[in-house]
Design an enzyme around this catalytic site. Structure first.
Site, PDB file in Angstrom:
ATOM      1  N   SER A 157     -17.690  65.938 -49.123  1.00  0.00           N
ATOM      2  CA  SER A 157     -18.842  66.578 -48.494  1.00  0.00           C
ATOM      3  C   SER A 157     -18.406  67.178 -47.168  1.00  0.00           C
ATOM      4  O   SER A 157     -17.285  66.959 -46.699  1.00  0.00           O
ATOM      5  CB  SER A 157     -19.988  65.584 -48.260  1.00  0.00           C
ATOM      6  N   TYR A 182     -18.053  57.165 -42.819  1.00  0.00           N
ATOM      7  CA  TYR A 182     -18.370  58.107 -43.897  1.00  0.00           C
ATOM      8  C   TYR A 182     -17.429  59.295 -43.861  1.00  0.00           C
ATOM      9  O   TYR A 182     -16.918  59.725 -44.908  1.00  0.00           O
ATOM     10  CB  TYR A 182     -19.818  58.567 -43.747  1.00  0.00           C
TER      11      TYR A 182
END
Length: 316
Positions: A157, A182
């Site tokens: 992402s 993340y």
């Protein structure tokens, strides 16, 4: 660093759907494994692939949830898998290999985002373990089943912009930050595709990583309303704001990566909006791919570390 990270003019874009990028593509006789294939963009990926004729295997941590979500789908089978548990990864891979079938598409769509500090396995940070190490171990254990011409798609992402892999503190023992963790996991997803493509291309297997877009799915379950407002995903009343993709649009880039003949001869690149992404701008913009995420030396280093942590390396 020279790079193949340049748009190819696919003709698709941010508003393209998974069904649109598959138009005219017949996947009859093809087998795909889609982790997370029963929720969010993974569910839409399963829907699109089966509609094009593929048989899709959906490994699921929540089997009952998967069975409910996929009720009525044809050409789908569900098996059990917890990416945060290497014994579960080994068991799933063993069951699949015992079936004697080949894999034409592997799509690693499962993941977690911005979770509270959580430890899994031997104390691994959960986002790195689930998003990266579990998929790393799974692909390596399944390697004997990959067919010539197969594609491996690693769903990263734009979160990889939060930072590189912290080789000196992979597990965030020196202070946990959910967004940096993340970011590390999503950078690892890109580096995994870079190194896998290097190792596998001579055997006819190519790998890609991608940013699916900003989509409001169950992936945001660890964020509260204010965090979603601050991220521009919903307004104060919880309504989805402009700029977010639908799940059908969010699934498009990974479906395109897995199937498009436009990508024949390519691999080891990062995609967004159904095209090859450009290098990230030097001014700190969020588009494109960061240099550290496609650095071949970093990719090789991460592969070596991941193999040591998981105890599996199909190319050793």
């Amino acid at each position: 660093m020279t790079t193949a990270q340049h748009k190819i003019g696919s003709g698709f874009g941010a508003a393209s759907t998974a069904a649109e990028v598959l138009a005219g593509i017949d996947l009859t006789g093809k087998l795909a494994i889609v982790t997370g294939g029963y929720s969010g963009i993974g569910l839409e990926t399963t829907r699109a692939l089966t509609a094009a004729g593929a048989h899709v295997v959906v490994p699921a941590r929540r089997r009952a949830t998967a069975e409910e979500a996929l009720r009525g789908f044809e050409n789908v089978e569900i098996d059990e898998l917890d990416l945060g548990d290497l014994d579960s990864v080994r068991a799933f891979a063993s069951r699949f290999l015992a079936s004697g079938r080949g894999i034409d598409i592997f799509l690693g769509s499962a993941g977690i985002m911005a979770s509270p500090e959580t430890r899994v396995g031997p104390g691994w940070e959960a986002q790195f373990a689930t998003n990266h190490l579990g998929h790393f171990a799974l692909v390596n254990r399944l390697w004997p089943a990959f067919t010539a011409g197969a594609r491996v798609v690693s769903v990263s992402s734009r979160g990889h912009h939060y930072g590189p892999v912290r080789f000196d503190d992979l597990e965030f023992r020196q202070g946990y930050d959910k967004w940096l963790a993340y970011g590390q996991a999503k950078t690892a997803n890109v580096l995994f595709a870079v190194q896998l493509d290097k190792l596998a291309r001579d055997r006819g297997v190519r790998a890609f990583a991608l940013h699916p877009g900003r989509i409001l799915t169950d992936l945001v379950r660890h964020l509260d309303r204010q965090e979603l407002v601050d991220a521009g995903m919903v307004d104060a009343e919880g309504r989805v704001t402009g700029g977010a993709k639908t799940p059908e649009e969010g699934a498009a880039t990974q479906v395109w990566a897995a199937t498009s003949p436009q990508l024949d001869g390519l691999g080891g690149v990062y995609l967004e909006d159904c095209d090859v992404a450009e290098p990230a701008p030097a001014d700190g913009g969020r588009e494109g791919v960061k240099d550290y995420a496609i650095d071949p030396a970093q990719a090789e280093r991460l592969w070596t570390v991941s193999a040591a942590l998981t105890g599996v390396d199909a190319f050793a």
